[in-house]
Scaffold this motif. Sequence first.
Motif, PDB file in Angstrom:
ATOM      1  N   ALA A 826       0.832  -1.196   0.000  1.00  9.10           N
ATOM      2  CA  ALA A 826       0.000   0.000   0.000  1.00  9.10           C
ATOM      3  C   ALA A 826       0.866   1.243   0.000  1.00  9.10           C
ATOM      4  O   ALA A 826       1.877   1.327   0.682  1.00  9.10           O
ATOM      5  N   SER A 827       0.436   2.185  -0.824  1.00 12.64           N
ATOM      6  CA  SER A 827       1.134   3.455  -0.858  1.00 12.64           C
ATOM      7  C   SER A 827       0.934   4.178   0.465  1.00 12.64           C
ATOM      8  O   SER A 827      -0.146   4.160   1.040  1.00 12.64           O
ATOM      9  N   SER A 828       1.944   4.800   0.923  1.00 14.07           N
ATOM     10  CA  SER A 828       1.832   5.541   2.169  1.00 14.07           C
ATOM     11  C   SER A 828       0.934   6.745   1.967  1.00 14.07           C
ATOM     12  O   SER A 828       0.916   7.361   0.902  1.00 14.07           O
ATOM     13  N   SER A 829       0.160   7.063   2.996  1.00 12.41           N
ATOM     14  CA  SER A 829      -0.773   8.191   2.902  1.00 12.41           C
ATOM     15  C   SER A 829      -0.005   9.500   2.810  1.00 12.41           C
ATOM     16  O   SER A 829       1.131   9.612   3.278  1.00 12.41           O
ATOM     17  N   LEU A 830      -0.688  10.480   2.188  1.00  8.66           N
ATOM     18  CA  LEU A 830      -0.081  11.800   2.060  1.00  8.66           C
ATOM     19  C   LEU A 830      -0.078  12.493   3.411  1.00  8.66           C
ATOM     20  O   LEU A 830      -1.090  12.525   4.103  1.00  8.66           O
ATOM     21  N   ALA A 831       1.053  13.072   3.778  1.00 14.59           N
ATOM     22  CA  ALA A 831       1.207  13.697   5.088  1.00 14.59           C
ATOM     23  C   ALA A 831       1.271  15.213   4.944  1.00 14.59           C
ATOM     24  O   ALA A 831       1.500  15.756   3.858  1.00 14.59           O
ATOM     25  N   PHE A 832       1.050  15.877   6.063  1.00 14.43           N
ATOM     26  CA  PHE A 832       1.070  17.342   6.084  1.00 14.43           C
ATOM     27  C   PHE A 832       2.445  17.875   5.675  1.00 14.43           C
ATOM     28  O   PHE A 832       2.544  18.913   5.021  1.00 14.43           O
ATOM     29  N   ARG A 833       3.487  17.134   6.011  1.00 14.42           N
ATOM     30  CA  ARG A 833       4.842  17.572   5.691  1.00 14.42           C
ATOM     31  C   ARG A 833       5.052  17.688   4.194  1.00 14.42           C
ATOM     32  O   ARG A 833       5.802  18.542   3.722  1.00 14.42           O
ATOM     33  N   SER A 834       4.337  16.826   3.413  1.00 18.93           N
ATOM     34  CA  SER A 834       4.503  16.848   1.968  1.00 18.93           C
ATOM     35  C   SER A 834       4.008  18.151   1.360  1.00 18.93           C
ATOM     36  O   SER A 834       4.450  18.546   0.278  1.00 18.93           O
ATOM     37  N   PHE A 835       3.073  18.813   2.005  1.00 21.31           N
ATOM     38  CA  PHE A 835       2.487  20.049   1.466  1.00 21.31           C
ATOM     39  C   PHE A 835       2.834  21.259   2.347  1.00 21.31           C
ATOM     40  O   PHE A 835       2.168  22.284   2.283  1.00 21.31           O
ATOM     41  N   GLY A 836       3.858  21.117   3.171  1.00 29.48           N
ATOM     42  CA  GLY A 836       4.228  22.198   4.073  1.00 29.48           C
ATOM     43  C   GLY A 836       4.554  23.494   3.341  1.00 29.48           C
ATOM     44  O   GLY A 836       4.200  24.590   3.801  1.00 29.48           O
ATOM     45  N   GLY A 837       5.216  23.380   2.186  1.00 25.72           N
ATOM     46  CA  GLY A 837       5.564  24.579   1.445  1.00 25.72           C
ATOM     47  C   GLY A 837       4.347  25.337   0.948  1.00 25.72           C
ATOM     48  O   GLY A 837       4.292  26.572   0.994  1.00 25.72           O
ATOM     49  N   LEU A 838       3.337  24.578   0.463  1.00 24.43           N
ATOM     50  CA  LEU A 838       2.110  25.227  -0.029  1.00 24.43           C
ATOM     51  C   LEU A 838       1.395  25.956   1.102  1.00 24.43           C
ATOM     52  O   LEU A 838       0.969  27.112   0.946  1.00 24.43           O
ATOM     53  N   PHE A 839       1.244  25.285   2.231  1.00 26.32           N
ATOM     54  CA  PHE A 839       0.546  25.910   3.341  1.00 26.32           C
ATOM     55  C   PHE A 839       1.323  27.120   3.872  1.00 26.32           C
ATOM     56  O   PHE A 839       0.726  28.097   4.340  1.00 26.32           O
ATOM     57  N   LEU A 840       2.630  27.053   3.805  1.00 32.15           N
ATOM     58  CA  LEU A 840       3.427  28.197   4.242  1.00 32.15           C
ATOM     59  C   LEU A 840       3.170  29.407   3.349  1.00 32.15           C
ATOM     60  O   LEU A 840       3.015  30.543   3.834  1.00 32.15           O
ATOM     61  N   ILE A 841       3.092  29.177   2.031  1.00 30.68           N
ATOM     62  CA  ILE A 841       2.865  30.290   1.098  1.00 30.68           C
ATOM     63  C   ILE A 841       1.498  30.924   1.327  1.00 30.68           C
ATOM     64  O   ILE A 841       1.364  32.149   1.475  1.00 30.68           O
TER      65      ILE A 841
END
Length: 929
Positions: A826-841
């Motif tokens: 199973a593919s690992s679930s998407l985590a908040f860390r993966s989109f940290g840059g977007l949320f920072l912007i």
Amino acid sequence: MLRLELMERSLHLPFLASSFVFFCCFSFFAGRYDFGVLVSAQNSTVPVDVGVILYLQSFPGKMSRTSISMAIEDFYAVHRNYTTRVVLQVKDSENEAIGAAAAAVAMLKDVQVKAIIGPMTSTEADFVIQIGNKTQVPVLSFSASSPSLSPAHTPFFVRTTTNDSSQVDAIAAVTQYFGWRQAVPVYEDSEYGAGIVPFLIDALQAVDARVPYRSVIPTEATSDELDKELYRLMTMQTRVFVVHMLPALGARLFRRAHQLGMMDDGYVWITTDGITDVLDLLDQRTVAEAMQGVIGVRPYVNRSEEIDDFTARFKRKFRQDNPTLEPTDPTVFQLWAYDTARAVAMAVEKAVSARTAFQSLQSENNSTDLGRLGVSQTGPALLEAIMGTRFRGLAGEFQLVDGQLQSSAFEIVNVNGKSGRTIGFWTPGNGISRDLESTNDAGLRSVIWPGEPKDVPKGWEMPTNGKKLRIAVPVKHGFDQFVKVTTDPATDRTTVTGFCIDVFQAVMDSLPYAVPFEYIPFPNSSESYDNFVYQVKLKNFDAVVGDTTILANRSQFVEFTMPFTESGVSMIVPVEGDKSKNMWIFLEPLTIDLWLGSLAFFVFTGFVVWVIEHRENEEFAGKPLEQFGIIFYFAFSILVFSHKEKLQSNLTRFVVIIWVFVVLILTSSYTASLTSMLTVQQLQPSVTDVNQLLKSGASIGYQDGSFVAGMLKRMGFQEQKLKNYSTIGQYAEALSNGSANGGVDAFFDEIPYLRLVLSQYCDDFAMVGPTYKTDGFGFVFPRGSPLVSDISRAILNITEGERMTEIEKAWFGDPTSCPNQSNNLASSSLAFRSFGGLFLITGVVSVLALLIFLARFIYTEWDELQAAAGRQSSLWKKMVVLLKYYHDVNEPLPCPTLKRDDFAAIDIGEMNQHTQPGVVQRCLIWWVP
């Protein structure tokens, strides 16, 4: 007849007596007075007796006597004005330590010599040095080079030759240059022979060369004793021999080695300066026949015009002193003897001014000649003068450091024909080089080896007694793809096969030489591989070939080759079935932190839009519940369709543009992950973390006899929870049952075993968790085995080529036949860390827009805000009033439309009298171009 003979003798007696008296008188005056000085200067000189102890019956002894006498003659021929004259008192040591000691005692008692030159050997010098130290008479030896004779322990000993230990680094450099990993010292059993051995061993070990054996030859060895020791050397693997002995014994050794075939291909002989310095003095037949290909090391002496002139005069003088002998060129020992005598003459002039006697010691035991010698009164001063003497001698710079002559360079020669041919030099700073003055021309010239082979000898061979290597192989009850031992019941013939066996066979076939060996099964090896490997240390076997892991504790008593398999320890666990029927699968693509983080940013973005648009946009006004609904509705509506609310502020539009970009990426990633979960078969490991196994108290499996059991205990697993298994089938059954049904929840083993299990059960199990580092499988040999380096290089060649792939496919099957488990897990679930840059912007943009709006609002409404807050006493009430003022929006008066030319006509005071407070300031903000 007897009567007649007596009469003839009696007639000659007067003549003989007169001749004897004349000769004695002449010798006395000639030895103690320089007649040329008397005639020319009419000055008297002080005779100073200096003893010389040599083995006068030997050819080197005769040559050294000639050299010393020439030094004294040459010195006073130049220094006629000196007030002292050295008188040489020569004694024969008779090639015995007792003879040398007796000669020293006789000279000290009868003549009271002020210094002693000699004796020639280290064994003889050891006795004389003790006598000199007791009587404080300096003893200068130009040939006693044994390190065991130390000027530090006997201060009146002066070594005017190089210490034997100074050449060991040059010998080690030659060994390292040719890549030899072992060498055997062959030395005579004497003070001279044994003194160099500790230094030689240290130097060889410093260049990773091992000394497996030390060959000691008696000084008076018979031919049978020589043959016995040489036969013993023939039965060993090592073929590099470092010979350190006196020339006479060395010549005999090489003659016997030549007769026994030990000067043929594969043998390497290195001689120290004791033999190399006198190659020209050895029997030319011995050198030409028995020593061809020998490499020698000796101190370098620059061939100068002074040496050429000395050589010519030396031959004439030697022929005069020894009419029956044919002179040869002087060796470096004769050059050192010449410089030693010259140094003594120079020091005598500085330190001895009058004829002084020895001072007797009353407290000493005077019952023996040694006890009656006393102590020299000039000894300490003479010793100090000798130590401070420095000049350019025949052998080079004469300078004593710590009582010893220093040599800065060594010459490396190769016996070719009847003499040695220079092939290079060694210096402490530059190491080995072809030319002494060049630092860029490293290496040696071409070498003629014993037997004249084309290639450099590898330095070792299989013993000549035909013995095969006894190679132990494990008898396993499982995983026989690695090693399998079968016995034919009809013929009782044992056959050994397997992956490890094929690799070893391929490696041995690739060696440039043949190594005979035989496999010997070792029963019950699976009980403990540590005990199995230790059999090599016990010399029960010559090597171990099998699935033996390279470990630090094992390498303390055996030596491993390079690994030939993948390294590391990991674990396999069962995998769970398809989760696509789960009604909550739509939550799987995102982790909890990403769900919560996205929700927070949805609310925050909606709040920022409401704050900015609330006072200017009617669609964001209304009752409180309606406004809260607008906050959530506006932010979440962007996920599926465009919002219907028309935005008034450019700040809001910029925030929403960035937020739409973030939402686009979130929805795309979510859609892709969910699609993968719904369309691809999912295999999820039942356990992914070792800590989870420790907390749950699960049962853990490992392979019989493996070191993994000890590793699991160190990790914290309880011994009662560990279970050992042997076969792949047992692995599969235990994992399928699990701990609840008497099995295990995970198996820890080395990666090669786990890959073999997964190749047969790729749909049922998965390799997960961290990989614990090990060095893989290697072949085991005794420490210092010369085979290790060659086999390691061969392993690298095999593993880098196609041969290893063919062997792996033959025993483990085609790796492409089983789908890659990484695609099924199973593919690992998407985590908040993966989109940290977007949320920072988007967070930064929203905060900046909010701050800009608040700053502008406070500026325009400052008077009203100050007036509203000024009527309240507490901070909390002021905050409530300000928020209420912001929320309760009155319909703003329209700003009059003005042209640019009308700004000059604006009367702010007049407009404030007819409009609501703050209207003029608000309009001015929008009027400003």
